[in-house]
Design a protein around this motif. Structure first.
Motif, PDB file in Angstrom:
ATOM      1  N   SER A 150       0.833  -1.203   0.000  1.00  0.00           N
ATOM      2  CA  SER A 150       0.000   0.000   0.000  1.00  0.00           C
ATOM      3  C   SER A 150       0.867   1.253   0.000  1.00  0.00           C
ATOM      4  O   SER A 150       1.897   1.317   0.677  1.00  0.00           O
ATOM      5  N   GLU A 151       0.434   2.261  -0.743  1.00  0.00           N
ATOM      6  CA  GLU A 151       1.142   3.539  -0.780  1.00  0.00           C
ATOM      7  C   GLU A 151       1.053   4.265   0.555  1.00  0.00           C
ATOM      8  O   GLU A 151       1.873   5.136   0.860  1.00  0.00           O
ATOM      9  N   PHE A 152       0.063   3.891   1.369  1.00  0.00           N
ATOM     10  CA  PHE A 152      -0.165   4.609   2.621  1.00  0.00           C
ATOM     11  C   PHE A 152       0.795   4.205   3.738  1.00  0.00           C
ATOM     12  O   PHE A 152       0.967   4.960   4.692  1.00  0.00           O
ATOM     13  N   THR A 153       1.398   3.046   3.641  1.00  0.00           N
ATOM     14  CA  THR A 153       2.279   2.597   4.720  1.00  0.00           C
ATOM     15  C   THR A 153       3.402   3.596   4.963  1.00  0.00           C
ATOM     16  O   THR A 153       3.636   4.039   6.097  1.00  0.00           O
ATOM     17  N   GLU A 154       4.074   3.996   3.905  1.00  0.00           N
ATOM     18  CA  GLU A 154       5.180   4.930   4.044  1.00  0.00           C
ATOM     19  C   GLU A 154       4.690   6.326   4.390  1.00  0.00           C
ATOM     20  O   GLU A 154       5.317   7.053   5.173  1.00  0.00           O
ATOM     21  N   LYS A 155       3.539   6.729   3.823  1.00  0.00           N
ATOM     22  CA  LYS A 155       2.988   8.046   4.129  1.00  0.00           C
ATOM     23  C   LYS A 155       2.661   8.166   5.613  1.00  0.00           C
ATOM     24  O   LYS A 155       2.971   9.177   6.255  1.00  0.00           O
TER      25      LYS A 155
END
Length: 256
Positions: free
Chosen positions: A225-230
């Motif tokens: 998911s792109e949100f993990t790092e965000k």
């Protein structure tokens, strides 16, 4: 006739524009929504204070909403059994999971986790005047754990040291009720969670168990998911600027 047709056309155009506007804004201003899956039986991480409202509140909820605000998302909290959280995340029913959840190797095979944001050790809640006054006393007795929890994994480890029976329940309050009624002799629980139950139940106390350290709670997302790092980046900011410490003080009474 022409005026009537023109009026109908204008009405349809207005309806179309209204529909488009609602779709673009997600129905709530300009913020898009992210659905947080949790199990609202884990005070002070997430719970419902029925004396004040039906809203889910708690440490995890405050962190999630702060992160959502920073990233431009409205956070919608969805309650479900703890054992179904990972499945709901994988199937897309929720966008992320916050439930005091630890990133065990088994869970990490199926979802991705952020860095840890809070750690609390495991102990056992027992009856203050009961037969169990030390961990060794649990031999031959019954211990309750929440289904799918880190405490369930810990129980399997502890059974190698002392022989006892394990029973599971979906919700933590159910475990405590079983203990108070005498059907359980102990309940494995995080120290931070146990404090609330001890405060409200004079008949209960805690005892230590071997190897009780945990990795700490993290936020779960779908694989890649792109949100993990965000979320990780914003969590790091909250740790650095003291926002996280303020929430720890608010919900746990002090910084660990």
């Amino acid at each position: 006739m022409k005026k009537r047709v023109l009026g109908i056309v204008l009405l349809l155009v207005c309806m179309l524009l209204a529909a488009c506007g609602k779709s673009a804004s997600g129905g709530d201003g300009d913020k898009k929504q992210l659905v947080m899956g949790t199990s609202a039986d884990y005070s002070p991480f997430e719970y419902i204070d029925t004396a004040t409202s039906e809203d889910i509140i708690g440490f995890d909820v405050d962190i999630a909403k702060a992160l959502g605000e920073k990233l431009g998302y409205e956070i919608v909290v969805k309650d479900m059994d703890f054992s179904g959280l990972i499945t709901s995340l994988q199937s897309g029913k929720v966008d992320f999971v916050m439930a005091g959840m630890e990133p065990t190797p088994e869970r990490s095979k199926n979802v991705d986790f952020t860095d840890s944001y809070f750690r609390s050790d495991i102990l056992m809640v027992v009856a203050k005047d009961g037969d169990v006054q030390s961990f060794e006393d649990i031999k031959g007795k019954t211990v309750g754990v929440q289904i799918g929890s880190i405490q369930a994994d810990k129980a399997k480890e502890l059974q190698k040291e002392v022989d006892f029976q394990v029973e599971t329940r979906d919700r933590v309050p159910d475990l405590v009720e079983e203990l108070k009624s005498g059907r359980f002799d102990g309940v494995l629980m995080e120290e931070a969670v146990s404090k609330g139950y001890l405060k409200n139940n004079d008949s209960l106390k805690v005892i230590s168990v071997p190897n009780n350290e945990t990795i700490g709670a993290s936020i779960a997302f779908q694989k890649d998911s792109e949100f993990t790092e965000k979320f990780n980046k914003e969590l790091a900011v909250m740790k650095e600027n003291g926002e996280l410490d303020e929430l720890v003080s608010k919900w746990f009474g002090g910084v660990e």
